[in-house]
Design a protein around this motif. Structure first.
Motif, PDB file in Angstrom:
ATOM      1  N   PRO A  72       0.808  -1.224   0.000  1.00 57.18           N
ATOM      2  CA  PRO A  72       0.000   0.000   0.000  1.00 57.18           C
ATOM      3  C   PRO A  72       0.839   1.270   0.000  1.00 57.18           C
ATOM      4  CG  PRO A  72      -0.853  -1.585   1.577  1.00 57.18           C
ATOM      5  CD  PRO A  72       0.462  -2.112   1.122  1.00 57.18           C
ATOM      6  N   ILE A  73       1.938   1.264   0.743  1.00 62.27           N
ATOM      7  CA  ILE A  73       2.927   2.343   0.644  1.00 62.27           C
ATOM      8  C   ILE A  73       4.310   1.709   0.681  1.00 62.27           C
ATOM      9  CG2 ILE A  73       3.930   4.421   1.647  1.00 62.27           C
ATOM     10  CD1 ILE A  73       1.313   5.161   2.814  1.00 62.27           C
ATOM     11  N   ASP A  74       4.994   1.740  -0.450  1.00 59.69           N
ATOM     12  CA  ASP A  74       6.395   1.319  -0.504  1.00 59.69           C
ATOM     13  C   ASP A  74       7.245   2.560  -0.288  1.00 59.69           C
ATOM     14  OD1 ASP A  74       8.680  -0.247  -0.950  1.00 59.69           O
ATOM     15  OD2 ASP A  74       8.717   0.322  -3.060  1.00 59.69           O
ATOM     16  N   GLY A  75       8.177   2.445   0.625  1.00 59.74           N
ATOM     17  CA  GLY A  75       8.963   3.629   0.976  1.00 59.74           C
ATOM     18  C   GLY A  75       8.324   4.391   2.125  1.00 59.74           C
ATOM     19  N   THR A  76       7.876   3.659   3.142  1.00 59.71           N
ATOM     20  CA  THR A  76       7.255   4.334   4.294  1.00 59.71           C
ATOM     21  C   THR A  76       8.236   5.299   4.955  1.00 59.71           C
ATOM     22  OG1 THR A  76       5.769   2.453   4.660  1.00 59.71           O
ATOM     23  CG2 THR A  76       6.058   3.972   6.488  1.00 59.71           C
ATOM     24  N   LYS A  77       9.522   4.959   4.946  1.00 59.42           N
ATOM     25  CA  LYS A  77      10.524   5.879   5.517  1.00 59.42           C
ATOM     26  C   LYS A  77      10.582   7.179   4.722  1.00 59.42           C
ATOM     27  CE  LYS A  77      13.369   2.365   7.758  1.00 59.42           C
ATOM     28  NZ  LYS A  77      14.701   1.745   7.888  1.00 59.42           N
ATOM     29  N   PHE A  92       8.017   8.369   3.075  1.00 54.15           N
ATOM     30  CA  PHE A  92       6.746   8.995   3.433  1.00 54.15           C
ATOM     31  C   PHE A  92       6.898   9.779   4.740  1.00 54.15           C
ATOM     32  CE2 PHE A  92       2.649   8.901   5.636  1.00 54.15           C
ATOM     33  CZ  PHE A  92       1.764   9.304   4.655  1.00 54.15           C
ATOM     34  N   ILE A  93       7.540   9.162   5.722  1.00 58.53           N
ATOM     35  CA  ILE A  93       7.727   9.811   7.023  1.00 58.53           C
ATOM     36  C   ILE A  93       8.636  11.038   6.892  1.00 58.53           C
ATOM     37  CG2 ILE A  93       8.750   9.487   9.321  1.00 58.53           C
ATOM     38  CD1 ILE A  93       7.758   6.531   9.106  1.00 58.53           C
ATOM     39  N   LYS A  94       9.657  10.927   6.019  1.00 60.08           N
ATOM     40  CA  LYS A  94      10.564  12.062   5.790  1.00 60.08           C
ATOM     41  C   LYS A  94       9.909  13.160   4.953  1.00 60.08           C
ATOM     42  CE  LYS A  94      14.664   9.081   5.649  1.00 60.08           C
ATOM     43  NZ  LYS A  94      15.683   8.492   4.735  1.00 60.08           N
ATOM     44  N   LYS A  95       8.788  12.816   4.309  1.00 51.82           N
ATOM     45  CA  LYS A  95       8.046  13.746   3.449  1.00 51.82           C
ATOM     46  C   LYS A  95       8.887  14.256   2.280  1.00 51.82           C
ATOM     47  CE  LYS A  95       4.415  14.981   6.687  1.00 51.82           C
ATOM     48  NZ  LYS A  95       3.425  15.983   7.068  1.00 51.82           N
ATOM     49  N   ASN A  96       9.623  13.320   1.637  1.00 51.27           N
ATOM     50  CA  ASN A  96      10.388  13.705   0.450  1.00 51.27           C
ATOM     51  C   ASN A  96       9.684  13.311  -0.850  1.00 51.27           C
ATOM     52  OD1 ASN A  96      10.880  10.958   0.017  1.00 51.27           O
ATOM     53  ND2 ASN A  96      12.989  11.025   0.734  1.00 51.27           N
ATOM     54  N   GLY A  97       8.489  12.732  -0.749  1.00 52.85           N
ATOM     55  CA  GLY A  97       7.683  12.424  -1.931  1.00 52.85           C
ATOM     56  C   GLY A  97       7.997  11.108  -2.611  1.00 52.85           C
ATOM     57  N   GLU A  98       9.098  10.455  -2.236  1.00 44.55           N
ATOM     58  CA  GLU A  98       9.553   9.269  -2.966  1.00 44.55           C
ATOM     59  C   GLU A  98       8.970   7.983  -2.381  1.00 44.55           C
ATOM     60  OE1 GLU A  98      13.808   9.392  -3.178  1.00 44.55           O
ATOM     61  OE2 GLU A  98      13.829  11.234  -4.337  1.00 44.55           O
ATOM     62  N   PHE A  99       7.653   7.916  -2.344  1.00 46.83           N
ATOM     63  CA  PHE A  99       6.968   6.696  -1.914  1.00 46.83           C
ATOM     64  C   PHE A  99       5.942   6.340  -2.973  1.00 46.83           C
ATOM     65  CE2 PHE A  99       4.678  10.326  -0.218  1.00 46.83           C
ATOM     66  CZ  PHE A  99       3.352  10.032  -0.521  1.00 46.83           C
ATOM     67  N   THR A 100       5.566   5.070  -3.003  1.00 50.63           N
ATOM     68  CA  THR A 100       4.697   4.598  -4.080  1.00 50.63           C
ATOM     69  C   THR A 100       3.628   3.653  -3.564  1.00 50.63           C
ATOM     70  OG1 THR A 100       6.224   2.776  -4.544  1.00 50.63           O
ATOM     71  CG2 THR A 100       6.492   4.780  -5.853  1.00 50.63           C
ATOM     72  N   VAL A 101       2.575   3.543  -4.344  1.00 45.84           N
ATOM     73  CA  VAL A 101       1.565   2.497  -4.198  1.00 45.84           C
ATOM     74  C   VAL A 101       1.915   1.418  -5.223  1.00 45.84           C
ATOM     75  CG1 VAL A 101      -0.884   1.918  -4.394  1.00 45.84           C
ATOM     76  CG2 VAL A 101      -0.187   4.176  -3.525  1.00 45.84           C
ATOM     77  N   ASN A 102       2.094   0.180  -4.779  1.00 48.76           N
ATOM     78  CA  ASN A 102       2.505  -0.912  -5.663  1.00 48.76           C
ATOM     79  C   ASN A 102       1.417  -1.979  -5.738  1.00 48.76           C
ATOM     80  OD1 ASN A 102       4.973   0.401  -5.690  1.00 48.76           O
ATOM     81  ND2 ASN A 102       6.043  -1.130  -4.482  1.00 48.76           N
ATOM     82  N   ILE A 103       0.974  -2.285  -6.936  1.00 45.28           N
ATOM     83  CA  ILE A 103       0.011  -3.377  -7.151  1.00 45.28           C
ATOM     84  C   ILE A 103       0.498  -4.205  -8.337  1.00 45.28           C
ATOM     85  CG2 ILE A 103      -2.391  -4.009  -7.553  1.00 45.28           C
ATOM     86  CD1 ILE A 103      -3.227  -1.210  -6.659  1.00 45.28           C
ATOM     87  N   ALA A 104       0.706  -5.506  -8.117  1.00 47.02           N
ATOM     88  CA  ALA A 104       1.193  -6.388  -9.183  1.00 47.02           C
ATOM     89  C   ALA A 104       0.332  -7.633  -9.261  1.00 47.02           C
ATOM     90  CB  ALA A 104       2.646  -6.781  -8.932  1.00 47.02           C
ATOM     91  N   GLY A 142      20.313   3.779  -6.418  1.00 42.73           N
ATOM     92  CA  GLY A 142      20.409   3.050  -5.162  1.00 42.73           C
ATOM     93  C   GLY A 142      19.450   3.597  -4.134  1.00 42.73           C
ATOM     94  N   SER A 143      19.326   2.886  -3.050  1.00 44.19           N
ATOM     95  CA  SER A 143      18.361   3.230  -2.019  1.00 44.19           C
ATOM     96  C   SER A 143      18.772   4.491  -1.274  1.00 44.19           C
ATOM     97  CB  SER A 143      18.231   2.073  -1.027  1.00 44.19           C
ATOM     98  OG  SER A 143      17.387   2.430   0.035  1.00 44.19           O
ATOM     99  N   ARG A 144      17.786   5.351  -1.035  1.00 47.98           N
ATOM    100  CA  ARG A 144      18.043   6.538  -0.232  1.00 47.98           C
ATOM    101  C   ARG A 144      18.061   6.204   1.259  1.00 47.98           C
ATOM    102  NH1 ARG A 144      17.852  11.776  -1.722  1.00 47.98           N
ATOM    103  NH2 ARG A 144      16.664  11.462  -3.634  1.00 47.98           N
ATOM    104  N   SER A 145      17.306   5.179   1.666  1.00 47.03           N
ATOM    105  CA  SER A 145      17.181   4.868   3.091  1.00 47.03           C
ATOM    106  C   SER A 145      17.864   3.569   3.507  1.00 47.03           C
ATOM    107  CB  SER A 145      15.696   4.779   3.476  1.00 47.03           C
ATOM    108  OG  SER A 145      15.081   6.033   3.372  1.00 47.03           O
ATOM    109  N   GLY A 162      14.204   6.633  -3.502  1.00 50.26           N
ATOM    110  CA  GLY A 162      13.468   5.782  -2.579  1.00 50.26           C
ATOM    111  C   GLY A 162      12.469   4.891  -3.293  1.00 50.26           C
ATOM    112  N   SER A 163      12.042   3.839  -2.606  1.00 54.49           N
ATOM    113  CA  SER A 163      10.922   2.975  -3.001  1.00 54.49           C
ATOM    114  C   SER A 163      11.152   2.274  -4.338  1.00 54.49           C
ATOM    115  CB  SER A 163       9.606   3.772  -3.013  1.00 54.49           C
ATOM    116  OG  SER A 163       9.537   4.649  -4.121  1.00 54.49           O
ATOM    117  N   SER A 164      10.063   1.768  -4.929  1.00 50.56           N
ATOM    118  CA  SER A 164      10.135   1.037  -6.193  1.00 50.56           C
ATOM    119  C   SER A 164      10.391   1.963  -7.380  1.00 50.56           C
ATOM    120  CB  SER A 164       8.842   0.256  -6.420  1.00 50.56           C
ATOM    121  OG  SER A 164       7.727   1.125  -6.386  1.00 50.56           O
ATOM    122  N   LEU A 165      10.497   3.262  -7.137  1.00 48.27           N
ATOM    123  CA  LEU A 165      10.882   4.189  -8.200  1.00 48.27           C
ATOM    124  C   LEU A 165      12.240   3.818  -8.787  1.00 48.27           C
ATOM    125  CD1 LEU A 165       9.737   7.544  -6.559  1.00 48.27           C
ATOM    126  CD2 LEU A 165       8.706   6.450  -8.571  1.00 48.27           C
TER     127      LEU A 165
END
Length: 256
Positions: A88-93, A95-107, A162-165, A187-190
């Motif tokens: 539901p939220i990939d990149g929760t960290k 999201f918490i940092k509020k840098n925008g780099e989180f995603t909704v993933n459905i496969a 690479g991963s930001r977190s 961040g995230s699946s981006l």
């Protein structure tokens, strides 16, 4: 339902989840921690509920595995040939940092392979969508462009996402094979999607991820034409074992 219609439905569902997430993102929100110390917020739960409700209505015959409802035993899961894999939220960290780099993933996973996926980044107003029967696309606002990976030689400057977190101590050793490396933190699946759209050449993930972190991005990258493999070159597969953890893997548009 054909893949074209199904993909559009999943894109709309991911956006609906994003609409639930953004008002929570804009204010102070509750953060709790799971047993593995990974964070979960009110937005994760809200998005999970929207997605599960939508998928159940759309394809009642298919099981759903979401990060927020992952307590499904292996004897049950190993009977699945097709199922929905959701974060539901990939990149929760992020999201918490509020840098925008989180995603909704459905496969949609079929016999261990992602055959359809949507990665939606609500704070960035960008979506990536792919289905085997029709191709991979990036959508920003009203503009939708097809993604087709152009492969490049394994020489010269290599752009590595690479991963930001989650920096990995194994990554530096892996990158020694390249003469000139430019790192792109994301961040995230981006990260998988950046390879799909040619903004990065390679994404080596030498650290822990779970299957729901990668399924949708894997679909986008692979259908666009990137290679997605384990470190040894074997396929990265889903729901083949009891653990949800992925092995180390590499997403690449480089040729040997």
């Amino acid at each position: 339902m054909n893949q074209t219609d199904l993909l559009e439905e999943i894109l709309m569902l991911a956006r609906k989840a994003g609409d639930e997430i953004m008002p929570i993102y804009a204010k102070d929100f509750n953060i709790e921690y799971k047993a593995d110390e990974s964070p979960v917020t009110d937005a994760d739960i809200a998005a999970h509920k929207v997605i599960v409700k939508g998928l159940t209505a759309l394809t009642p015959e298919l099981p759903i595995l979401s990060e927020e409802s992952a307590n499904i035993d292996w004897p049950t899961r190993q009977t699945w040939q097709q199922y929905w894999l959701v974060d539901p939220i990939d990149g929760t960290k992020e999201f918490i940092k509020k840098n925008g780099e989180f995603t909704v993933n459905i496969a949609l996973i079929s016999n261990g392979k992602p055959i359809l996926g949507v990665v939606h980044a609500p704070a960035l107003n960008v979506s990536y969508l792919a289905a085997e029967a029709i191709g991979a696309f990036r959508e920003c606002g009203e503009a939708r462009i097809e993604l087709k990976v152009t492969h490049k030689p394994n020489t010269g400057k290599i752009n590595v996402v690479g991963s930001r977190s989650h920096p990995s101590p194994d990554l530096a050793a892996y990158l020694e094979q390249f003469d000139d490396v430019e790192m792109i933190p994301k961040g995230s699946s981006l990260k998988l999607c950046l390879v799909a759209e040619g903004q990065a050449d390679i994404y080596p993930r030498l650290g822990l991820t779970s299957e729901w972190d990668t399924g949708a991005g894997h679909a986008v990258a692979a259908i666009a034409g990137a290679t997605v493999t384990q470190i040894d070159g074997s396929p990265l597969l889903y729901n083949q074992k009891e653990s949800y953890l992925n092995p180390y893997f590499v997403v690449s548009r480089l040729t040997d």
